[in-house]
Motif scaffolding. Structure first.
Motif, PDB file in Angstrom:
ATOM      1  N   ALA A   1       0.843  -1.192   0.000  1.00  0.00           N
ATOM      2  CA  ALA A   1       0.000   0.000   0.000  1.00  0.00           C
ATOM      3  C   ALA A   1       0.874   1.236   0.000  1.00  0.00           C
ATOM      4  CB  ALA A   1      -0.917  -0.001   1.229  1.00  0.00           C
ATOM      5  N   PRO A   2       0.287   2.401  -0.263  1.00  0.00           N
ATOM      6  CA  PRO A   2       1.049   3.637  -0.064  1.00  0.00           C
ATOM      7  C   PRO A   2       1.559   3.700   1.376  1.00  0.00           C
ATOM      8  CG  PRO A   2      -0.959   4.106  -1.299  1.00  0.00           C
ATOM      9  CD  PRO A   2      -1.056   2.679  -0.825  1.00  0.00           C
ATOM     10  N   SER A   3       2.872   3.700   1.541  1.00  0.00           N
ATOM     11  CA  SER A   3       3.467   3.670   2.872  1.00  0.00           C
ATOM     12  C   SER A   3       3.383   5.031   3.556  1.00  0.00           C
ATOM     13  CB  SER A   3       4.921   3.222   2.781  1.00  0.00           C
ATOM     14  OG  SER A   3       5.636   4.035   1.862  1.00  0.00           O
ATOM     15  N   MET A   4       3.170   6.041   2.774  1.00  0.00           N
ATOM     16  CA  MET A   4       2.906   7.400   3.263  1.00  0.00           C
ATOM     17  C   MET A   4       2.336   8.183   2.091  1.00  0.00           C
ATOM     18  SD  MET A   4       5.141   9.656   1.685  1.00  0.00           S
ATOM     19  CE  MET A   4       6.837   9.908   1.173  1.00  0.00           C
ATOM     20  N   ARG A   5       1.801   9.340   2.378  1.00  0.00           N
ATOM     21  CA  ARG A   5       1.380  10.264   1.322  1.00  0.00           C
ATOM     22  C   ARG A   5       1.863  11.655   1.703  1.00  0.00           C
ATOM     23  NH1 ARG A   5      -3.969   7.507   2.110  1.00  0.00           N
ATOM     24  NH2 ARG A   5      -4.146   5.917   0.483  1.00  0.00           N
TER      25      ARG A   5
END
Length: 880
Positions: free
Chosen positions: A811-815
């Motif tokens: 998944a996106p690990s951060m945004r």
């Protein structure tokens, strides 16, 4: 006013509770077994209360001090650590050395156990803590020699980088020096209950360098695809295999850099001349397939905490001032990695109170615990983001060994390079590991004893004995020492495009697409990385014969100045999402295994449609859940005739007005994804080996899209039915029916009550004790059950593996979205939280916001940091 009348005395009624003395007397008159049972129950309750209290103490004991003052030996002056409501630390000091020291101290405060495990991973020493269960992982990593390579890199680093690593290590050690393991992490206390007698060693600067090898392994490129293609070669033709790895569709999904070429060894973004390559692919006998299959078994057995390398991607894009509502560039980034608790990132700011020759840093962003500096973020002048470039930096070389100490090269034999490693195993005797290497690299087929020899005839024209059969060597650029750590701190200090590129030139592995923006209004892209130059006989898609030197790498790398780059492109934006970097005219081989560009194209379309974007609109685009396969597949599904009953047709009706988006509450997305998974199973499981079954990602979008135009194509036929030949519509009909039945079993008979999030769960699991099998311990460390939207090869890339189920695998690990007009207008969010302590309020306090698509304000200037401050810790030099 009259006084209230006294309450009259009353006589207890027959149903009233007896007085306390009467209840005690009644208890004493009860039969002895009843009294013993009661005392036992009370004793158990007291024991449970005591155990609960002890558990609370054990779990809370490691929580760090975040307010007040701490004397710390090793600082030259006081350092402030200002934390906001989510525990995000902004550090202020007067020298770079003190900043690095304090960063190490704060990382250790929040995540030392994670750091300790990481350094044991990269040194191949997990078995010292976890016993024989991790022995095979240690053997594999020792064979590759990650720690040995990191030690060699130390001498290559600039003095300033070595100083930073040394100061960082000193900060870590200052924190752990006077603390018992139970005060460092709850994990140590729990492991102590199992008999582990352990005290952490001091942190060494090389421990930080070694972790970059683990990240490089996770993002290593196409090694798995090399093996998969060989495994399929036993029972499929070259044409069939090619159909499962289609060529990149440059006309449909534009590359990152739309033009340019290499002129006199230098990439020029406006050049038009280039050269092409024409590689070949060899054929393989069964013996090669067996050798590689066993190697792949070992790769698949590597634990999640090391990284699997499959299904990993990222998004980043940058727009110039003409495309921004602020009039200045905006930069967005969300790297996609395997999910875990705690997450990979820890937000932090490193600020010099005054910029001087001794204090050069004023940067903020996402850090790796265990590594000094900011990996992704911005400083006072520039911002940068990463996505995986995905170049082919690994090759598998088949080696013909003779005996256990020689191998064949061009008809002669050469000695293997041999070393012996000693692995300490908790609770058992030490294990001796004999590591063998050829000119190409370590023999990873030696990882387990049964892989050392596979007993097959070597595919060579030479007659005679085959020796001891095949071995498999790994060539990987990350095993060549390089000064990547220089690049990290170089990016932190860069103030313009030229300094940014100079830092990028040192970024060897893992090679990343770097997007750039600065306060002068410029935007740019640079491809860095150490990428091997191969000879014509090796295109990187399949393992090659190591005994033929013509297959070797040349020893050169693609020159940095020849790698694609662009500054201020005419279209006013740059989008990278792991798609092809440049078209096939580019003279150097980067890879044949690009992401197929569905996410990149969706991002480009959105950027072109919006015109001018705000920070909020950039964040909204990161949450786009449009499924690119739906536009292609749904019309074919709606054309399927002769569904058995209204029960099945009601499910199909969900797709008629569907907008192809996949939010967590979507019934249509739930049905489509179950149909998609079932379609892949019905179509391919009968024809492919299990390890090559479709994962459902971007490559399979491309494969199935091409197949849909051939209703009688060979892949549609079910090999298990001898009396009929299935067509496309037979398989689509069966997928619709089976998916309807599956969702009825899983959720409801009423399709309107289905939701995609009910199937698509984000389970954040601790990579060590969270996989212990002990439920109370797992509940302590894991945070499971988040219902999310998105999916594989969608901009909101919550990937899932169709072979395994619908659970999120990456998944996106951060945004983050960075505003170059106003740093304090930027936004960020972490998958979990900054703390690695399960008792901390910051262990997963960002997850719910993340799942809801929200972000946090990103305070950067001192005024904004002070306004957001919740806790203030001052580190002061200890008195001599």
């Amino acid at each position: 006013m009259s006084e209230p009348s006294p309450t009259p005395a009353t006589t207890p009624g027959p149903d009233a509770d007896p007085p306390r003395r009467s209840r005690w007397q009644a208890f004493r008159r009860a039969p002895r077994p009843v009294r013993w049972a009661a005392w036992t129950a009370l004793g158990l309750v007291l024991v449970l209360l005591a155990l609960t209290a002890a558990a609370v103490v054990v779990v809370r004991r490691p929580l760090p001090q975040v307010d007040g003052e701490i004397e710390v030996p090793g600082l030259s002056a006081s350092v402030e650590v200002v934390r906001d409501a989510h525990g995000i630390a902004q550090v202020y000091a007067d020298t770079d050395a003190d900043l690095m020291f304090a960063q190490g101290f704060v990382h250790a405060q929040e995540r030392f156990f994670e750091m300790d495990v990481r350094r044991h991973v990269t040194a191949g020493r997990l078995s010292e803590i976890f016993g024989a269960e991790t022995l095979e992982t240690d053997r594999f990593i020792r064979t590759m020699g990650w720690r040995r390579v990191a030690e060699q890199e130390w001498a290559l680093l600039q003095p300033a980088t070595r100083e930073a690593l040394t100061a960082y290590a000193a900060g870590v050690n200052a924190y752990i020096a006077d603390r018992s393991p139970s005060r460092l992490a709850a994990e140590y206390s729990i492991l102590g209950l199992t008999g582990l007698d352990y005290a952490p060693e001091e942190w060494e600067p090389v421990d930080s360098l070694a972790w970059l090898k683990a990240m490089a392994w996770d993002l290593r490129g196409n090694m798995d695809a090399e093996v998969d293609r060989v495994l399929l070669s036993l029972d499929h033709s070259e044409e069939e295999i090619a159909a499962l790895w289609p060529d990149y569709p440059y006309d449909e999904h534009p590359p990152i850099v739309s033009g340019g070429g290499v002129v006199d060894g230098v990439f020029e973004q406006n050049a038009t001349s280039n050269a092409t390559r024409n590689p070949r692919r060899p054929a393989y006998p069964r013996g090669v397939v067996e050798a590689l299959e066993r190697v792949q078994d070992r790769l698949d057995a590597m634990p999640e905490l090391v990284g699997r390398g499959r299904g990993i991607g990222s998004n980043s894009w940058v727009v110039d001032g003409d495309h921004s509502a602020t009039g200045m560039p905006l930069l967005a980034n969300d790297p996609h990695l395997g999910v875990s608790q705690p997450g990979i990132w820890m937000q932090m700011g490193l600020h010099c109170r005054e910029r001087t020759a001794d204090c050069t840093l004023d940067t903020s962003g996402f850090t790796f615990s265990g590594v000094p500096g900011v990996i992704i973020g911005h400083n006072a002048d520039i911002a940068w983001g990463f996505t995986n470039l995905g170049p082919d930096v690994t090759d598998l070389f088949l080696e013909q060994t003779e005996g256990d100490d020689r191998y064949v090269r061009d008809g002669a034999t050469e000695p293997l390079e041999i070393r012996t490693e000693t692995i300490e195993v908790r609770g058992q005797d030490d294990v001796e590991l004999r590591v063998r290497e050829t000119v190409h690299g370590p023999l990873i087929s030696d990882v387990s004893p049964e892989f050392a020899t596979v007993g097959a005839n070597a595919p060579t024209d030479e007659s005679g004995e085959r020796g001891s059969g095949y071995a498999v060597a790994l060539a990987w650029t990350a095993l060549e020492p390089a000064p990547t750590a220089d690049a990290i701190l170089g990016l932190n200090r860069a103030s313009d495009w030229d300094e940014f590129r100079a830092a990028a030139a040192d970024f060897a592995v893992p090679a990343q697409n770097l997007v750039y923006a600065d306060r002068e209004g410029h935007i740019g892209y640079q491809a860095p990385g150490r990428i091997p130059v191969r000879r014509a006989g090796n295109d990187g898609t399949m393992p090659v014969e190591g005994w033929v030197s013509a297959n070797d790498w040349t020893g050169d790398h693609v020159p940095f100045d020849g790698l694609p780059s662009v500054l201020d492109p005419e279209e006013g934006f740059i989008a990278t999402a792991n798609q092809a970097v440049i078209d096939e005219r580019y003279p150097y081989l980067l890879t044949h295994d690009w992401d197929y560009g569905y996410r990149a194209t969706r991002i480009r379309e959105a950027l072109e449609a919006e015109g001018e974007l705000s920070v909020a609109e950039m964040s909204e685009l990161q949450l786009d859940t449009t499924n690119p396969m739906a536009e292609t597949l749904v019309p074919y599904l709606l054309d399927v005739e002769r569904l058995p009953s209204p029960y099945y047709r009601n499910a199909l009706n969900l797709l008629r007005d569907w907008d192809h988006t996949s939010p967590a509450d979507s019934a249509a997305a739930a049905y489509f994804n179950v149909v998609w998974r079932t379609l892949l199973e019905l179509t391919f499981h009968d024809d492919l080996r299990q390890r090559t079954w479709p994962d459902g990602g971007d490559r399979w979008f491309r494969v199935v899209s091409a197949m849909l135009t051939e209703p009688a194509g060979p892949w549609w036929d079910d090999a298990g039915t001898e009396d009929r030949v299935e067509t496309r519509d037979d398989i689509l009909r069966a997928a619709l029916i089976e998916a309807r039945d599956e969702l009825t079993r899983r959720q409801s008979r009423d399709p309107r009550l289905w939701t995609w999030g009910h199937l698509h769960r984000l389970n954040l699991r601790n990579a060590t004790l969270g996989e212990s099998g002990i439920k109370p311990v797992e509940r302590l460390f894991n945070r499971d059950g988040w219902e999310v939207g998105g999916g594989s090869s969608i901009v909101d890339a919550t990937s899932w593996n169709a072979v395994e189920g619908y659970e999120v695998t990456a998944a996106p690990s951060m945004r983050m979205v960075v505003s170059l007009a106003d740093w304090d207008d930027s936004r960020w969010i972490n998958l979990t939280g900054v703390s690695g302590h399960p008792a901390s309020s910051h262990y997963s306090d960002q997850t719910e916001l993340y799942v809801d698509g929200e972000t946090l304000p990103w305070a950067y200037t001192r005024g904004a940091v002070e306004s957001a401050a919740e806790d203030r810790l001052v580190l002061t030099p200890a008195a001599e």
